[in-house]
Write a protein that holds these residues in place. Structure first.
Motif, PDB file in Angstrom:
ATOM      1  N   GLN A  50      -5.788   9.021   0.282  1.00 52.25           N
ATOM      2  CA  GLN A  50      -4.623   8.312  -0.326  1.00 52.25           C
ATOM      3  C   GLN A  50      -5.200   7.193  -1.267  1.00 52.25           C
ATOM      4  O   GLN A  50      -5.919   6.352  -0.615  1.00 52.25           O
ATOM      5  CB  GLN A  50      -3.805   7.767   0.719  1.00 52.25           C
ATOM      6  CG  GLN A  50      -2.978   8.774   1.624  1.00 52.25           C
ATOM      7  CD  GLN A  50      -1.725   8.137   2.306  1.00 52.25           C
ATOM      8  OE1 GLN A  50      -2.137   7.100   3.000  1.00 52.25           O
ATOM      9  NE2 GLN A  50      -0.548   8.497   2.399  1.00 52.25           N
TER      10      GLN A  50
ATOM     11  N   ALA B  94      -3.894   4.068  -3.505  1.00 50.40           N
ATOM     12  CA  ALA B  94      -2.562   3.336  -3.467  1.00 50.40           C
ATOM     13  C   ALA B  94      -2.773   2.466  -5.067  1.00 50.40           C
ATOM     14  O   ALA B  94      -3.603   1.637  -5.021  1.00 50.40           O
ATOM     15  CB  ALA B  94      -2.181   2.337  -2.573  1.00 50.40           C
TER      16      ALA B  94
ATOM     17  N   VAL C 121       1.259   4.583  -3.091  1.00 48.57           N
ATOM     18  CA  VAL C 121       0.474   5.562  -3.007  1.00 48.57           C
ATOM     19  C   VAL C 121       0.800   6.542  -3.988  1.00 48.57           C
ATOM     20  O   VAL C 121       1.961   6.827  -4.222  1.00 48.57           O
ATOM     21  CB  VAL C 121       0.367   6.233  -1.750  1.00 48.57           C
ATOM     22  CG1 VAL C 121       0.004   7.565  -1.651  1.00 48.57           C
ATOM     23  CG2 VAL C 121      -0.119   5.391  -0.573  1.00 48.57           C
TER      24      VAL C 121
ATOM     25  N   ARG D 231      -5.883   2.422   6.394  1.00 48.25           N
ATOM     26  CA  ARG D 231      -5.468   1.785   5.112  1.00 48.25           C
ATOM     27  C   ARG D 231      -6.304   0.408   4.919  1.00 48.25           C
ATOM     28  O   ARG D 231      -6.614  -0.364   5.607  1.00 48.25           O
ATOM     29  CB  ARG D 231      -4.055   1.396   4.827  1.00 48.25           C
ATOM     30  CG  ARG D 231      -2.869   2.547   4.917  1.00 48.25           C
ATOM     31  CD  ARG D 231      -1.738   2.178   5.197  1.00 48.25           C
ATOM     32  NE  ARG D 231      -1.463   1.579   6.469  1.00 48.25           N
ATOM     33  CZ  ARG D 231      -0.292   1.357   7.084  1.00 48.25           C
ATOM     34  NH1 ARG D 231       0.860   1.335   6.478  1.00 48.25           N
ATOM     35  NH2 ARG D 231      -0.393   0.914   8.371  1.00 48.25           N
TER      36      ARG D 231
ATOM     37  N   PHE E  96       0.835  -1.221  -0.094  1.00 41.47           N
ATOM     38  CA  PHE E  96      -0.112  -0.083  -0.018  1.00 41.47           C
ATOM     39  C   PHE E  96       0.999   1.296   0.004  1.00 41.47           C
ATOM     40  O   PHE E  96       0.677   2.171  -0.843  1.00 41.47           O
ATOM     41  CB  PHE E  96      -0.900  -0.141   1.273  1.00 41.47           C
ATOM     42  CG  PHE E  96      -1.866   1.211   1.265  1.00 41.47           C
ATOM     43  CD1 PHE E  96      -3.258   0.897   1.058  1.00 41.47           C
ATOM     44  CD2 PHE E  96      -1.509   2.511   1.588  1.00 41.47           C
ATOM     45  CE1 PHE E  96      -4.116   1.953   1.108  1.00 41.47           C
ATOM     46  CE2 PHE E  96      -2.372   3.597   1.554  1.00 41.47           C
ATOM     47  CZ  PHE E  96      -3.618   3.260   1.386  1.00 41.47           C
ATOM     48  N   ASP E  97       1.770   1.452   1.007  1.00 44.38           N
ATOM     49  CA  ASP E  97       2.672   2.464   1.021  1.00 44.38           C
ATOM     50  C   ASP E  97       3.522   2.537  -0.133  1.00 44.38           C
ATOM     51  O   ASP E  97       3.695   3.901  -0.459  1.00 44.38           O
ATOM     52  CB  ASP E  97       3.485   2.387   2.322  1.00 44.38           C
ATOM     53  CG  ASP E  97       2.702   2.319   3.637  1.00 44.38           C
ATOM     54  OD1 ASP E  97       1.568   2.769   3.551  1.00 44.38           O
ATOM     55  OD2 ASP E  97       3.330   2.102   4.725  1.00 44.38           O
TER      56      ASP E  97
END
Length: 239
Positions: free
Chosen positions: A76, A78, A61, A206, A57-58
């Motif tokens: 956000q 992703a 983004v 998230r 996920f991170d």
């Protein structure tokens, strides 16, 4: 339906099932999904997958203006659909069992992306994702962080997939704000009224949003893959 031991509904006041790793859904859990329009599967994702899924996920983004169609700036978003852990989690037995039951036809994974409300995001109005497509779509949300009202948890109106509304079109029942832990899975009929609340605390929330579709829609969905940011191979058909 599946070679895995089934997940049994818990008897909670909400439609909730509690599996062990690799289990499918039993008949009671599927009945609750039909009745309420959604089912929460507690600890549906193996614990050792949570870290890799958060990392995917991170890393995925992207700012709003880098998507083919700009996304909301108070969220956000992703791009992560080719990550191997993401692909594995989309094939968990609980998800495939639910899709087989809801769609009652061969189906495919149409889309998966990451979403997280930023601090102070505008709450989403209650909405339907699949209006006009009964029994052709099934959605799921996989939470990668603890979720509650303070960090923008999803609210949902039980049984609203049946279209039971008041005179002004409002929901006949009050929405329920869902709460739980990382690794929980929400399986829902896209016609069920739902929407994210405001992330007041700024704590991460998230999630992965998945969409399964009847195989008859595959050609139609392929035409919009670029606009939706879909990069994965969507050709696999699940029977």
């Amino acid at each position: 339906m599946t070679d895995h031991p089934p997940v049994t509904a818990s008897g909670d006041a909400l439609p909730v099932a509690t599996p062990g790793a690799g289990r499918g859904l039993d008949a009671q859990a599927l009945r609750e999904l039909d009745e309420h329009g959604y089912l929460v599967v507690r600890a549906g994702v193996p614990d050792d997958w949570i870290g890799p899924l958060r990392a995917a996920f991170d890393a995925g983004v992207l700012p709003s203006d880098q998507w083919p169609v700009p996304r909301g700036r108070d969220w956000q978003h992703a791009l992560l659909d080719t990550d191997p852990y993401v692909q594995r989690v989309c094939r968990l037995p609980v998800l495939l069992d639910a899709a087989r039951h809801v769609l009652n036809a061969p189906f495919f994974l149409s889309q998966v992306e990451g979403r997280a409300p930023c601090r102070g995001n505008m709450a989403q109005p209650l909405h339907r994702d699949g209006a006009g497509s009964p029994r052709q779509l099934m959605a799921a949300m996989i939470w990668l962080d603890p979720y509650a009202q303070h960090n923008g948890a999803t609210q949902i109106v039980p049984a609203s997939h049946r279209g039971e509304e008041g005179e002004g079109g409002e929901a006949a029942a009050e929405p329920t704000v869902l709460t739980g832990a990382a690794g929980d899975i929400l399986i829902f009929d896209p016609d069920t009224l739902h929407g994210a609340t405001t992330n007041h605390s700024g704590a991460p929330r998230r999630s992965l949003l998945l969409l399964y579709a009847a195989a008859a829609l595959q050609a139609e969905h392929r035409e919009t893959e670029r606009l939706r940011g879909v990069r994965m191979d969507t050709s696999e058909i699940f029977e």
